[in-house]
Design a protein around this motif. Structure first.
Motif, PDB file in Angstrom:
ATOM      1  N   HIS A   1       6.125  20.045  37.550  1.00  0.00           N
ATOM      2  CA  HIS A   1       6.050  19.709  36.120  1.00  0.00           C
ATOM      3  C   HIS A   1       7.413  19.984  35.471  1.00  0.00           C
ATOM      4  CE1 HIS A   1       4.852  19.775  31.912  1.00  0.00           C
ATOM      5  NE2 HIS A   1       3.682  19.225  32.263  1.00  0.00           N
ATOM      6  N   PRO A   2       7.881  19.086  34.603  1.00  0.00           N
ATOM      7  CA  PRO A   2       9.192  19.269  33.985  1.00  0.00           C
ATOM      8  C   PRO A   2       9.360  20.594  33.268  1.00  0.00           C
ATOM      9  CG  PRO A   2       8.375  17.047  33.576  1.00  0.00           C
ATOM     10  CD  PRO A   2       7.259  17.793  34.248  1.00  0.00           C
ATOM     11  N   ASP A   3       8.275  21.120  32.687  1.00  0.00           N
ATOM     12  CA  ASP A   3       8.380  22.404  31.987  1.00  0.00           C
ATOM     13  C   ASP A   3       8.525  23.569  32.948  1.00  0.00           C
ATOM     14  OD1 ASP A   3       8.119  21.006  29.663  1.00  0.00           O
ATOM     15  OD2 ASP A   3       5.989  21.472  29.355  1.00  0.00           O
ATOM     16  N   ASP A   4       8.139  23.363  34.204  1.00  0.00           N
ATOM     17  CA  ASP A   4       8.184  24.449  35.196  1.00  0.00           C
ATOM     18  C   ASP A   4       9.350  24.315  36.172  1.00  0.00           C
ATOM     19  OD1 ASP A   4       5.765  25.113  34.036  1.00  0.00           O
ATOM     20  OD2 ASP A   4       4.555  24.178  35.609  1.00  0.00           O
TER      21      ASP A   4
ATOM     22  N   GLU B   1      12.707  23.905  36.370  1.00  0.00           N
ATOM     23  CA  GLU B   1      13.941  24.697  36.387  1.00  0.00           C
ATOM     24  C   GLU B   1      13.685  26.132  36.818  1.00  0.00           C
ATOM     25  OE1 GLU B   1      17.686  25.939  33.455  1.00  0.00           O
ATOM     26  OE2 GLU B   1      16.152  24.521  32.770  1.00  0.00           O
TER      27      GLU B   1
ATOM     28  N   HIS C   1       2.681  27.296  39.386  1.00  0.00           N
ATOM     29  CA  HIS C   1       3.233  26.198  38.605  1.00  0.00           C
ATOM     30  C   HIS C   1       2.421  24.931  38.846  1.00  0.00           C
ATOM     31  CE1 HIS C   1       5.453  26.264  42.479  1.00  0.00           C
ATOM     32  NE2 HIS C   1       5.307  24.939  42.413  1.00  0.00           N
ATOM     33  N   ARG C   2       2.742  23.932  38.045  1.00  0.00           N
ATOM     34  CA  ARG C   2       1.994  22.687  38.095  1.00  0.00           C
ATOM     35  C   ARG C   2       2.691  21.665  39.009  1.00  0.00           C
ATOM     36  NH1 ARG C   2       1.961  22.475  31.677  1.00  0.00           N
ATOM     37  NH2 ARG C   2       3.781  23.763  32.167  1.00  0.00           N
TER      38      ARG C   2
ATOM     39  N   TYR D   1      -1.518  16.527  36.489  1.00  0.00           N
ATOM     40  CA  TYR D   1      -0.970  17.760  37.049  1.00  0.00           C
ATOM     41  C   TYR D   1      -2.081  18.768  37.294  1.00  0.00           C
ATOM     42  CZ  TYR D   1       3.787  16.262  36.007  1.00  0.00           C
ATOM     43  OH  TYR D   1       4.984  15.586  35.985  1.00  0.00           O
TER      44      TYR D   1
END
Length: 463
Positions: free
Chosen positions: A385-388, A390, A410-411, A419
């Motif tokens: 997932h983009p929020d996870d 990095e 994480h997703r 997700y």
């Protein structure tokens, strides 16, 4: 008689390649006189030997120079090249006449003249030691010497008695060193004997190199004589020579002179057929075949040697039994691993020591819709997932650098774009010395657990 145009060309070559060449005069004349030993007509050797007397060489020194054998063996040539290679390059000044460096330059020049096809190392060292310009002058000079030899051999009527160098110096030199007269009369016979000796020395050196190689290689090696019946069918072979590794590779003792049927009566027919085909056709073959009576599997390269009628074959071989067993054990281990992975519902993965993905299970591909190729390296990050992404990748590579276990919640994106939450764990795989050789891990679907935890938290907040 030659046309004036040809004589003019020859004179211009004489001026540029010989008379006006910037090479040291003494070096040029010594080299010219020495190389003229290989000219059948005595004009060149006598005239250029006489040119050495005004340059300070005694008659005895001239004779010693002319009778010095040419460097022929690899050891002799390497000695001269090594000496030159040890000096700064290019040389600032030409070495002193008669010095070790001067002799090495002379030896490399002689070999470049006599065996240009085999003198690549010598020419390379001459370029290094003399620099491109001086080496170019030297190569032109050597070509000029060869041209002179061809010219005088085509004009045997040329007489050294008419040459000023011989007129002024030959009588004095013969008086000082009477053996020079015998040398000038018989030098062609001397060179013929020297060439024969050089050929024999090269043969001995080649045989010695072959013997050292024969005895030092780890592979088994043998030469065999293939035996045929009256119908020209190969039925046996006799060992003619074997190397020290032969016994270790085969378990056969005292093989030389013995027949294979005598040693292993049940030896497979394919061995006789293959060696027989090579002996008859002259082709070479590479193959892997079992020798069951010897309890071994061999990787073999075989080729014909000697005259066709001798029906001899050389065989270079390696016992690959243990390697094949190890490969089969590895295949079975990988199969068991793949079978186990397929039976586990988790998404499993492997990575190299740098953290790059090298393997994902079928479950990963089915869930994410990504192929193993798309996931390889850092491709796996595209499924996070983009929020996870990095934070997860930073935590993963930090674990890889430190060697500590990795864990993350994480997703991961499904093939349909949705997700789900996963618990990811990764552990380093270590060798016997404790070094990390790979990473392995799994991702367990905890989406229902996460959603239940969120519902419980929301319920508590409402209360």
């Amino acid at each position: 008689d030659e046309t004036p145009e040809i004589l003019e060309i020859l004179w211009r070559d004489t001026l540029s390649a010989y008379v006006n060449s910037p090479l040291p005069v003494l070096f040029k004349e010594k080299l010219f006189s020495y190389l003229s030993r290989y000219c059948a007509v005595p004009y060149c050797i006598i005239c250029h030997s006489c040119a050495l007397r005004p340059l300070g060489m005694t008659s005895a020194e001239v004779l010693a120079s002319l009778t010095e054998p040419a460097p022929v063996t690899e050891i002799e040539i390497s000695k001269h090249c090594d000496l030159l290679a040890a000096q700064p390059s290019p040389l600032e000044e030409w070495p002193a006449p008669g010095s070790a460096l001067d002799k090495s330059l002379m030896a490399c020049s002689i070999l470049s003249f006599l065996n240009p096809m085999q003198a690549e190392d010598c020419r390379a060292q001459l370029r290094r030691s003399l620099g491109e310009e001086r080496c170019a002058y030297l190569m032109v000079f050597l070509g000029y010497v060869k041209t002179c030899h061809l010219w005088v051999e085509a004009h045997p009527e040329l007489s050294y008695e008419a040459d000023k160098r011989a007129q002024e110096n030959l009588g004095h030199m013969l008086a000082e060193e009477p053996r020079l007269a015998e040398f000038f009369r018989n030098y062609n016979e001397l060179i013929a004997r020297e060439r024969q000796g050089r050929t024999e020395a090269a043969l001995r050196e080649s045989e010695e190199k072959y013997r050292r190689l024969f005895e030092s290689i780890d592979q088994g090696f043998c030469t065999i004589e293939v035996l045929f019946n009256e119908n020209e069918r190969p039925v046996d072979y006799r060992f003619l020579a074997v190397n020290p590794a032969f016994e270790r590779q085969t378990g056969i003792e005292n093989a030389t002179g013995r027949r294979m049927r005598e040693i292993a009566p049940l030896h497979e027919e394919h061995w006789f057929e293959l060696y027989g085909r090579i002996a008859l056709t002259g082709g070479s073959m590479r193959f892997e075949k079992p020798a069951e009576q010897l309890h071994r599997l061999y990787d073999v390269y075989a080729w014909r040697v000697g005259e066709p009628a001798e029906r001899k074959v050389a065989v270079l071989f390696n016992d690959i039994t243990e390697r094949k067993r190890a490969e089969e054990a590895l295949r079975e281990s990988e199969l068991r691993f793949r079978t186990m992975v397929s039976a586990v519902p988790n998404l499993t993965f492997e990575a190299d020591t740098g953290g790059g993905n090298t393997f994902v299970s079928d479950q990963w591909c089915a869930y994410t819709g990504m192929t193993a190729e798309e996931t390889a390296g850092i491709g796996f990050a595209r499924a996070i997932h983009p929020d996870d992404a990095e934070a997860v990748t930073e935590r993963w590579f930090a674990a890889v650098r430190s060697g500590r276990p990795f864990e993350s919640r994480h997703r991961i994106r499904a093939e349909d774009g949705s997700y789900r939450w996963f618990l990811a764990r990764g552990l380093p795989g270590r060798d016997a010395g404790g070094g990390i050789v790979r990473w392995a891990g799994s991702l367990m679907d905890i989406d229902d657990l996460v959603r239940a935890e969120e519902s419980l938290r929301e319920s508590k907040e409402r209360l």
